[in-house]
Scaffold this active site. Structure first.
Site, short mmCIF file in Angstrom:
data_model
loop_
_atom_site.label_atom_id
_atom_site.label_comp_id
_atom_site.label_asym_id
_atom_site.label_seq_id
_atom_site.Cartn_x
_atom_site.Cartn_y
_atom_site.Cartn_z
N ASP A 111 13.32 65.21 40.40
CA ASP A 111 13.24 64.16 41.25
C ASP A 111 14.16 63.05 40.43
OD1 ASP A 111 12.12 62.06 42.64
OD2 ASP A 111 10.45 63.05 43.33
N SER A 166 27.27 52.55 49.78
CA SER A 166 27.32 52.73 51.24
C SER A 166 28.34 51.19 51.51
CB SER A 166 25.99 52.91 52.09
OG SER A 166 26.12 52.22 53.22
N TYR A 189 17.19 50.32 53.09
CA TYR A 189 18.11 50.85 52.77
C TYR A 189 19.40 49.87 52.23
CZ TYR A 189 21.98 54.26 52.96
OH TYR A 189 23.20 55.22 52.73
N ALA A 218 19.13 46.88 51.26
CA ALA A 218 18.56 46.35 49.83
C ALA A 218 18.72 47.25 48.80
CB ALA A 218 17.05 45.97 49.96
N SER A 219 18.55 48.40 48.87
CA SER A 219 18.46 49.45 47.71
C SER A 219 20.04 49.80 47.42
CB SER A 219 18.02 50.58 48.10
OG SER A 219 18.48 51.39 49.30
N LYS A 220 20.89 49.79 48.46
CA LYS A 220 22.35 49.85 48.37
C LYS A 220 22.88 48.72 47.46
CE LYS A 220 22.87 54.16 49.54
NZ LYS A 220 22.97 55.27 48.50
N1 LIG Z 1 25.41 60.35 55.68
C1 LIG Z 1 25.84 59.17 56.03
O1 LIG Z 1 26.21 58.68 56.90
C2 LIG Z 1 25.91 58.36 54.80
C3 LIG Z 1 26.60 57.03 54.73
C4 LIG Z 1 26.71 56.02 53.82
C5 LIG Z 1 26.30 56.49 52.68
N2 LIG Z 1 25.63 57.80 52.38
C6 LIG Z 1 25.05 58.18 50.96
O2 LIG Z 1 25.28 59.43 50.52
C7 LIG Z 1 24.58 60.04 49.73
C8 LIG Z 1 24.03 61.42 50.11
O3 LIG Z 1 23.52 61.39 51.54
P1 LIG Z 1 23.86 62.54 52.67
O4 LIG Z 1 24.45 61.76 53.70
O5 LIG Z 1 24.44 63.73 51.94
O6 LIG Z 1 22.35 62.98 52.78
P2 LIG Z 1 21.64 64.29 52.77
O7 LIG Z 1 22.23 65.35 53.46
O8 LIG Z 1 20.29 63.95 53.29
O9 LIG Z 1 21.19 64.61 51.30
C9 LIG Z 1 20.51 63.77 50.30
C10 LIG Z 1 20.56 64.52 48.88
O10 LIG Z 1 19.60 63.87 48.26
C11 LIG Z 1 18.60 64.53 47.75
N3 LIG Z 1 17.42 63.88 47.21
C12 LIG Z 1 16.79 62.87 48.00
N4 LIG Z 1 15.68 62.28 47.38
C13 LIG Z 1 15.85 62.90 46.23
C14 LIG Z 1 15.06 62.89 44.95
N5 LIG Z 1 13.83 61.80 44.98
N6 LIG Z 1 15.16 63.40 44.08
C15 LIG Z 1 16.44 64.10 43.78
N7 LIG Z 1 17.12 64.25 44.97
C16 LIG Z 1 16.74 63.55 46.09
C17 LIG Z 1 18.25 65.68 48.55
O11 LIG Z 1 17.84 66.71 48.26
P3 LIG Z 1 16.14 67.35 48.09
O12 LIG Z 1 15.66 66.84 49.41
O13 LIG Z 1 16.32 68.90 47.84
O14 LIG Z 1 15.76 66.61 46.74
C18 LIG Z 1 19.65 65.93 48.95
O15 LIG Z 1 20.48 66.81 48.23
C19 LIG Z 1 23.46 59.07 49.79
O16 LIG Z 1 23.24 58.26 48.68
C20 LIG Z 1 23.54 58.26 51.20
O17 LIG Z 1 22.96 57.04 50.95
C21 LIG Z 1 25.40 58.67 53.26
#
Ligand SMILES: NC(=O)c1ccc[n+]([C@@H]2O[C@H](COP(=O)([O-])OP(=O)(O)OC[C@H]3O[C@@H](n4cnc5c(N)ncnc54)[C@H](OP(=O)(O)O)[C@@H]3O)[C@@H](O)[C@H]2O)c1
Length: 269
Positions: free
Chosen positions: A61, A140, A153, A155-157
């Site tokens: 985690d 993002s 979100y 704020a964190s990014k």
């Molecule tokens: N999807 C979009 O439209 C979008 C747009 C802009 C930016 N992003 C960024 O892209 C990145 C990937 O997102 P995604 O869209 O691929 O989302 P996703 O499919 O929900 O994948 C998120 C990943 O993060 C892991 N995760 C979450 N909390 C965690 C923790 N506490 N410790 C370790 N791993 C953790 C999850 O795995 P587990 O649950 O197995 O831990 C999963 O593998 C993120 O940083 C997101 O902000 C996404």
């Protein structure tokens, strides 16, 4: 481009992290993958091995500093070096600020999206200096502009973006590159399903459609790996959103009107 490179990826059990792992594995990279769901992570490890890469799982985690240390240790034990860290693990929200019932949502978003990257990067940094490697922050477009319903979100990014911008100057003379990836909406991930709603619970499967501007995982991987290879400092995906960032600097009220319209449309869909 990445044959034999030792690369750490957080959040590799799903979505973009899993796709990046498989794209790097296909080029022969040596991967150390972290996420909390052991079964899903193992599936990605096996998919990486099938396409010719080396991969190992670290179930952990990112909000726990000791899991960040373990990520580095496991990579060093297996591969002897770290050439890159992709801080990808992330969590989102979809709720107005004044409708959020439990303020711990804001702390949780900061812990995963910002501190999670710090926890993994800090122990890896001496080894990135040795290899003259690279830190990649999956940020993002919301790391540069505000978007309604996403206050925590955003704020964190912004925090993650600030880390990258300051760190890039600190480590430039050590030969470490810092790439921030400013993404718009991605198709084919679980981000929305796991996003916090107003009640602090995951939103679950939503019928909300993706914006027509959303991009697919394959295209995102090609662009991100290309930027890593060129050791770029920042990429915006899709690139045309750079125009929005420009408008935001020159006429922020115009950018706000465009964003409000786009988010309003998604909320109605
Ligand atoms: N999807 C979009 O439209 C979008 C747009 C802009 C930016 N992003 C960024 O892209 C990145 C990937 O997102 P995604 O869209 O691929 O989302 P996703 O499919 O929900 O994948 C998120 C990943 O993060 C892991 N995760 C979450 N909390 C965690 C923790 N506490 N410790 C370790 N791993 C953790 C999850 O795995 P587990 O649950 O197995 O831990 C999963 O593998 C993120 O940083 C997101 O902000 C996404």
């Amino acid at each position: 481009m990445f044959a034999d490179r030792s690369i750490l990826i957080t959040g590799a059990s799903a979505g973009l992290g899993a796709a990046l792992a498989q794209a790097l594995a296909a080029q022969g990279a040596r991967l150390t993958l972290m996420a909390r769901r052991a079964d899903r992570l193992q599936e990605v490890v096996e998919a990486c091995q099938e396409v010719g890469g080396k991969a190992q799982a670290v179930v952990g985690d990112v909000t726990q500093p000791e899991d960040g240390v373990r990520l580095t240790q496991v990579a060093l034990e297996a591969y002897g070096a770290i050439d890159g860290l992709i801080a990808n693990a992330g969590l989102s929200m979809w709720a107005r600020f004044d409708e959020v019932e439990d303020v711990s949502v804001f702390r949780r978003l900061m812990e995963v999206n910002y501190l999670g990257a710090v926890h993994c990067l800090h122990p890896a940094m001496p080894h990135l200096k040795k290899s003259r490697g690279m830190f990649v922050a999956i940020s993002s477009i919301q790391g540069r502009i505000g978007v309604p319903h996403h206050t925590g979100y955003v704020a964190s990014k912004h925090a993650l973006q600030g880390l990258c911008d300051a760190l890039r100057m600190e480590v430039a003379d050590d030969g470490v590159a810092v790439l921030s990836v400013l993404l718009h909406w991605l198709r084919g991930t679980e981000l929305r399903e796991h996003a916090f709603g107003a009640d602090g619970e995951a939103m679950g499967t939503s019928r909300r459609k993706h914006s027509s501007e959303s991009i697919g995982l394959d295209e995102a991987c090609v662009q991100i790996l290309g930027a890593m290879d060129r050791r770029e400092r920042e990429i915006v995906l899709p690139w045309k959103l750079k125009a929005l960032l420009g408008v935001n600097v020159l006429r922020p009220q115009w950018a706000e009107a465009l964003v409000r319209r786009a988010v309003g449309k998604q909320s109605r869909d």
